[in-house]
Design a protein around this motif. Structure first.
Motif, short mmCIF file in Angstrom:
data_model
loop_
_atom_site.label_atom_id
_atom_site.label_comp_id
_atom_site.label_asym_id
_atom_site.label_seq_id
_atom_site.Cartn_x
_atom_site.Cartn_y
_atom_site.Cartn_z
N THR A 107 0.81 -1.22 0.00
CA THR A 107 0.00 0.00 0.00
C THR A 107 0.84 1.27 0.00
O THR A 107 0.31 2.37 0.10
N SER A 108 2.16 1.12 -0.10
CA SER A 108 3.03 2.29 -0.14
C SER A 108 3.15 2.79 -1.58
O SER A 108 2.60 2.20 -2.51
N SER A 109 3.88 3.85 -1.77
CA SER A 109 4.10 4.41 -3.11
C SER A 109 5.44 3.99 -3.68
O SER A 109 5.86 4.50 -4.71
N GLU A 110 6.12 3.04 -3.01
CA GLU A 110 7.43 2.60 -3.45
C GLU A 110 7.50 1.08 -3.50
O GLU A 110 6.70 0.38 -2.86
N GLU A 111 8.47 0.56 -4.21
CA GLU A 111 8.73 -0.87 -4.22
C GLU A 111 9.09 -1.35 -2.82
O GLU A 111 9.80 -0.65 -2.08
N GLN A 112 8.58 -2.51 -2.43
CA GLN A 112 8.85 -3.08 -1.11
C GLN A 112 9.28 -4.54 -1.25
O GLN A 112 8.92 -5.22 -2.21
N LEU A 113 10.05 -5.00 -0.26
CA LEU A 113 10.54 -6.37 -0.26
C LEU A 113 9.88 -7.20 0.83
O LEU A 113 9.63 -6.70 1.93
N THR A 114 9.60 -8.45 0.51
CA THR A 114 9.17 -9.42 1.51
C THR A 114 9.97 -10.70 1.30
O THR A 114 10.74 -10.83 0.35
N SER A 115 9.74 -11.66 2.18
CA SER A 115 10.19 -13.02 1.92
C SER A 115 9.20 -13.68 0.97
O SER A 115 8.34 -13.01 0.39
N VAL A 170 11.46 -11.14 -2.26
CA VAL A 170 10.53 -10.91 -3.36
C VAL A 170 10.23 -9.42 -3.42
O VAL A 170 9.95 -8.78 -2.39
N SER A 171 10.29 -8.85 -4.61
CA SER A 171 10.04 -7.42 -4.79
C SER A 171 8.59 -7.20 -5.22
O SER A 171 8.08 -7.89 -6.11
N HIS A 172 7.92 -6.21 -4.59
CA HIS A 172 6.53 -5.88 -4.91
C HIS A 172 6.42 -4.40 -5.27
O HIS A 172 6.76 -3.53 -4.46
N PRO A 194 4.12 -0.97 -5.98
CA PRO A 194 2.90 -0.49 -5.32
C PRO A 194 1.66 -1.16 -5.91
O PRO A 194 1.51 -1.25 -7.13
N GLY A 195 0.79 -1.65 -5.03
CA GLY A 195 -0.42 -2.31 -5.47
C GLY A 195 -0.27 -3.80 -5.71
O GLY A 195 -1.27 -4.49 -5.90
N ASP A 196 0.95 -4.31 -5.72
CA ASP A 196 1.19 -5.74 -5.92
C ASP A 196 1.30 -6.45 -4.58
O ASP A 196 1.41 -5.83 -3.53
N GLY A 197 1.31 -7.78 -4.63
CA GLY A 197 1.46 -8.55 -3.40
C GLY A 197 1.21 -10.02 -3.63
O GLY A 197 1.42 -10.54 -4.73
N PHE A 198 0.74 -10.69 -2.60
CA PHE A 198 0.44 -12.11 -2.65
C PHE A 198 -1.05 -12.35 -2.42
O PHE A 198 -1.72 -11.58 -1.74
N SER A 199 -1.53 -13.47 -2.95
CA SER A 199 -2.89 -13.93 -2.68
C SER A 199 -2.84 -15.42 -2.38
O SER A 199 -2.20 -16.18 -3.11
N TRP A 200 -3.50 -15.83 -1.29
CA TRP A 200 -3.57 -17.24 -0.89
C TRP A 200 -5.03 -17.67 -0.87
O TRP A 200 -5.88 -16.97 -0.33
N THR A 201 -5.31 -18.85 -1.40
CA THR A 201 -6.63 -19.46 -1.27
C THR A 201 -6.43 -20.85 -0.68
O THR A 201 -5.75 -21.69 -1.29
#
Length: 201
Positions: A99-107, A141-143, A145-152
């Motif tokens: 939800t930020s305005s910049e690229e963010q990193l996660t595992s 993993v690089s995300h 803005p507006g990107d991310g993960f989805s789990w079902t």
């Protein structure tokens, strides 16, 4: 053995996690995201602590400190559950969005816990036996803005155990019980982010 890698966009866990389309507004933020964070009321059912007969059962524990946990909105990511109540056999969907305005990193997308609130507090429902310990890799993993993960995740014993990357090593024990559950993503520093939902057996 740990290894370090870098991914652009997002990773896929087969049958479970995927990439999100851009879900943030133009300036970032989580106000318009679909889904919920947690029920408003206390859980109606609080089962006894989880116990497995027989072999030693090692519960998967990525998250280990509630002081570092937030619900719904972390510093740069938001997590939502698409419904606040599920029945046995239904599939629950969770979405993590930058939800930020910049690229963010996660595992990677595999760093999650699924816990049930019991008389002993929050307890992970998944685990491994002594001869089937999990090994973890250190990956980023690089995300955008507006990107991310989805789990079902199908809310059955087999559905939950098969939702991770090493389903042949993971089991749900004991069988699922009705109550208040929470899904936690632990792959974002400095905060783990969680949502809650109710489950009926």
């Amino acid at each position: 053995m740990n290894r370090r890698a870098f991914f652009v966009g997002c990773t896929l866990s087969v049958g479970v996690a995927g990439c999100l389309d851009d879900l943030s507004d133009d300036e970032g933020g989580s106000d318009e995201l679909p889904g919920d964070i947690r029920p408003d009321d206390d859980p109606e059912n609080v089962p006894a602590e989880l116990h497995c007969e027989g072999e030693e059962f090692d519960r998967i524990q990525y998250q280990d400190d509630d002081d570092e946990l937030v619900y719904g909105d972390a510093d740069a990511f938001a997590l939502r559950v698409m419904d606040l109540s599920y029945d046995y056999g239904e599939s629950a969907t969770f979405e993590l969005v930058n939800t930020s305005s910049e690229e963010q990193l996660t595992s990677t997308s595999t760093r999650w816990n699924l816990q049930l609130y019991t008389e002993n507090g929050w307890e992970e429902v998944r685990g491994t036996t002594e001869d089937r310990r999990l090994e973890h890799t250190d990956e980023e993993v690089s995300h955008e803005p507006g990107d991310g993960f989805s789990w079902t995740i199908e809310l059955t014993e087999d559905g939950i155990s098969e939702a991770g990357p090493v389903s042949d090593s993971v089991a749900v024990c004991p069988e699922l019980r009705a109550g208040r559950f929470r899904f936690i993503y632990t792959g974002y520093a400095p905060e783990d982010v969680a949502v809650q939902f109710d489950f009926e057996r």
